[in-house]
Design a protein around this motif. Structure first.
Motif, mmCIF file in Angstrom:
data_model
loop_
_atom_site.group_PDB
_atom_site.id
_atom_site.type_symbol
_atom_site.label_atom_id
_atom_site.label_comp_id
_atom_site.label_asym_id
_atom_site.label_seq_id
_atom_site.Cartn_x
_atom_site.Cartn_y
_atom_site.Cartn_z
ATOM 1 N N ARG A 21 14.204 -3.479 19.539
ATOM 2 C CA ARG A 21 14.657 -2.672 20.498
ATOM 3 C C ARG A 21 15.441 -3.055 21.666
ATOM 4 N N THR B 45 19.129 -3.987 20.303
ATOM 5 C CA THR B 45 19.702 -2.936 20.042
ATOM 6 C C THR B 45 20.266 -2.276 21.440
ATOM 7 N N ASP B 46 19.237 -2.399 22.526
ATOM 8 C CA ASP B 46 19.688 -1.879 23.828
ATOM 9 C C ASP B 46 20.916 -2.578 24.282
ATOM 10 N N LEU C 7 23.941 -1.602 22.676
ATOM 11 C CA LEU C 7 24.328 -0.101 22.747
ATOM 12 C C LEU C 7 25.034 -0.196 24.441
ATOM 13 N N ILE D 41 24.053 2.774 16.179
ATOM 14 C CA ILE D 41 22.990 2.184 17.019
ATOM 15 C C ILE D 41 21.768 3.132 17.314
ATOM 16 N N PHE D 42 21.959 4.409 17.510
ATOM 17 C CA PHE D 42 21.226 5.341 18.008
ATOM 18 C C PHE D 42 20.555 5.836 16.655
ATOM 19 N N LYS E 73 18.214 3.039 15.954
ATOM 20 C CA LYS E 73 16.913 3.333 16.878
ATOM 21 C C LYS E 73 15.875 4.285 16.351
ATOM 22 N N LYS E 74 16.279 5.560 15.982
ATOM 23 C CA LYS E 74 15.592 6.491 15.637
ATOM 24 C C LYS E 74 15.046 6.424 14.327
ATOM 25 N N LEU F 109 13.569 1.567 13.803
ATOM 26 C CA LEU F 109 12.744 1.018 14.694
ATOM 27 C C LEU F 109 11.506 1.799 14.692
ATOM 28 N N ASP G 234 8.349 -2.067 17.390
ATOM 29 C CA ASP G 234 9.566 -2.950 17.581
ATOM 30 C C ASP G 234 10.034 -2.928 19.073
ATOM 31 N N SER G 235 9.271 -2.116 19.931
ATOM 32 C CA SER G 235 9.332 -2.163 21.452
ATOM 33 C C SER G 235 8.654 -2.916 22.247
#
Length: 148
Positions: free
Chosen positions: A76, A79-80, A83, A110-111, A114-115, A118, A122-123
């Motif tokens: 995560r 990906t942030d 993003l 990417i969204f 993430k949705k 992940l 993963d966070s």
């Protein structure tokens, strides 16, 4: 023997990553202060540029996200960073319509990742990272109490 060498190399790489993250964080904070001071000066002189301000601000945000990625080691966090880096490019650059369309498609992708790809795990940083961090803090507290 081989396991000891591997553990040493991994620990060394981890320490170097933390040093790099700290260095990036310090430079990012300095950039944040300089951006604030420059913006106030330019605003007072009537020469304020919103494009330059947004570029500097987005660079700061990307730097902070990059530091988080180096420390957390989570999908995560990666990906942030991607993003924010893509969003920065979209906001700051005045590129062609095709480049903008590709950037927006990348943000959407990417969204979606993430949705749907992940999970909550993963966070969260790996348990080894949290345990190592806790052990290092406990060792520092113990060492500080011995010095007193």
């Amino acid at each position: 023997m081989k396991g000891t060498v591997i553990k040493f190399l991994l620990k060394t790489a981890w320490i170097l990553e933390l040093v790099i993250a700290l260095f990036i964080l310090v430079i990012t904070v300095v950039q944040m202060v300089l951006t604030g001071m420059d913006s106030l000066n330019y605003l007072a002189l009537g020469q304020f540029s919103l494009d330059e301000f947004l570029a500097n601000t987005m660079n700061i945000v990307v730097g902070l996200e990059f530091v988080k990625m180096l420390i957390l080691h989570t999908p995560r966090a990666v990906t942030d960073v991607l993003l924010f880096a893509i969003a920065r490019q979209l906001v700051v650059s005045h590129s062609s319509s095709m480049d903008t369309l590709l950037g927006v498609a990348a943000v959407v992708l990417i969204f979606v990742i993430k949705k749907y790809l992940l999970s909550k795990e993963d966070s969260v940083p790996p348990k080894e990272v949290i345990n190592q961090f806790s052990q290092e803090i406990a060792a520092q507290k113990e060492e500080a109490s011995h010095h007193e």
